[in-house]
Structure formats: structure tokens, C-alpha cells
Design an enzyme around this catalytic site. Sequence first.
Site, mmCIF file in Angstrom:
data_model
loop_
_atom_site.group_PDB
_atom_site.id
_atom_site.type_symbol
_atom_site.label_atom_id
_atom_site.label_comp_id
_atom_site.label_asym_id
_atom_site.label_seq_id
_atom_site.Cartn_x
_atom_site.Cartn_y
_atom_site.Cartn_z
ATOM 1 N N LYS A 91 4.179 -14.922 -29.510
ATOM 2 C CA LYS A 91 5.598 -14.591 -29.741
ATOM 3 C C LYS A 91 6.534 -15.453 -28.899
ATOM 4 O O LYS A 91 6.313 -15.647 -27.715
ATOM 5 C CB LYS A 91 5.812 -13.110 -29.407
ATOM 6 C CG LYS A 91 7.147 -12.573 -29.849
ATOM 7 C CD LYS A 91 7.097 -11.072 -29.949
ATOM 8 C CE LYS A 91 8.397 -10.470 -30.385
ATOM 9 N NZ LYS A 91 9.073 -11.095 -31.476
ATOM 10 N N GLY A 104 4.240 -15.444 -21.192
ATOM 11 C CA GLY A 104 3.112 -16.368 -21.349
ATOM 12 C C GLY A 104 3.392 -17.460 -22.368
ATOM 13 O O GLY A 104 3.084 -18.629 -22.151
ATOM 14 N N CYS A 105 3.989 -17.089 -23.476
ATOM 15 C CA CYS A 105 4.272 -18.061 -24.542
ATOM 16 C C CYS A 105 5.331 -19.063 -24.101
ATOM 17 O O CYS A 105 5.273 -20.237 -24.453
ATOM 18 C CB CYS A 105 4.690 -17.348 -25.824
ATOM 19 S SG CYS A 105 3.357 -16.309 -26.480
ATOM 20 N N THR A 106 6.283 -18.601 -23.304
ATOM 21 C CA THR A 106 7.313 -19.506 -22.787
ATOM 22 C C THR A 106 6.690 -20.494 -21.807
ATOM 23 O O THR A 106 6.965 -21.696 -21.875
ATOM 24 C CB THR A 106 8.447 -18.704 -22.113
ATOM 25 O OG1 THR A 106 9.046 -17.862 -23.107
ATOM 26 C CG2 THR A 106 9.502 -19.624 -21.515
ATOM 27 N N ALA A 133 4.686 -23.043 -23.874
ATOM 28 C CA ALA A 133 5.572 -23.970 -24.583
ATOM 29 C C ALA A 133 6.201 -24.963 -23.610
ATOM 30 O O ALA A 133 6.281 -26.166 -23.896
ATOM 31 C CB ALA A 133 6.643 -23.198 -25.343
#
Length: 156
Positions: free
Chosen positions: A38, A43-45, A48
Amino acid sequence: MLEAGVKAPNFTLRDKDGKEITLSDFRGKKVVLYFYPKDNTPGCTREACAFAGAYAGFEERGAAVIGVSKDSEASHKKFAEKYNLPFILVSDPELVAIQAYDVWKEKKLYGKVSMGVVRATYIIDENGVIEKVYPKVKPDTNAGEILEYLDQAAGN
């Protein structure tokens, strides 16, 4: 999870600007295809931003980076703008690529079971064949591990 040596499933999905992105259009280039749960989550940030920080290294090695989640195009656009993400983000709300690459799995969080995207990365070779699979990646080290692998594979 799909395994190395398997032909990478083709897909056509829209990026953050509504442009259609088709995997087979990248033939002749290595593709780093990473799946994440998401936009704008911690974590995804971090993952990325690590890919963004290493992006010049991917370009130098002739590798395209494509991030995939089920978030909307609008969500991807805000996410990319907020963190200056230079690579492609595609939206997969119908789970076309997510299911084709077998990353839609049962997840457990605080005892609650739900279905979701597991963090995984595939390296696809110039002929459209999966070269390497990273089934359970860590957000902070994924980009670096892949650059290291690309150097080893190239004999550098």
C-alpha cells in the site's frame, strides 16, 4: 510464488498518469518488478524511497523499475509526487498482475487474518523470463540487494 526460469506473465496496467504500461514493451531490458501492499504506509514508503535513492544505479545497469500495488492511479500519483519517485508505479485494483505473480496471499496481523499483497520482487531478464525471485523482501534493503545481484550477474 513463481520461480526463476519461468516466462514472466505479461500484463497491461495503468501508471500514475493513466498511461498503459505493458510488461512485454520492456523486452531487451532487465525489469525489476516489485510488489508492495500500500502507498504511504511506513514500510512501503521506505522501500519506494530506497528504490528512488538507487534509481541512477538501476538506470546505469539498464534496468527498468516497476512498482505494483492495488492502489488507484490517483493514489500512486500523490505517492510519487510526495516522495519524488522517478520510476513507474502501476495500479492493479483487479489483481491482474498481483495474482499472476502469486503475491496475493493470506496475511496475519495482530491475530487477524486477511488477504493482501505480500512484499516480493522479481527480476525479469531481457527475454521476458524470470531470472531471480525475492519472495520476502525487507523494505530497507531490497533495492540494494538487487543492485548487488545485477552487478554479480553481469560479472562486475
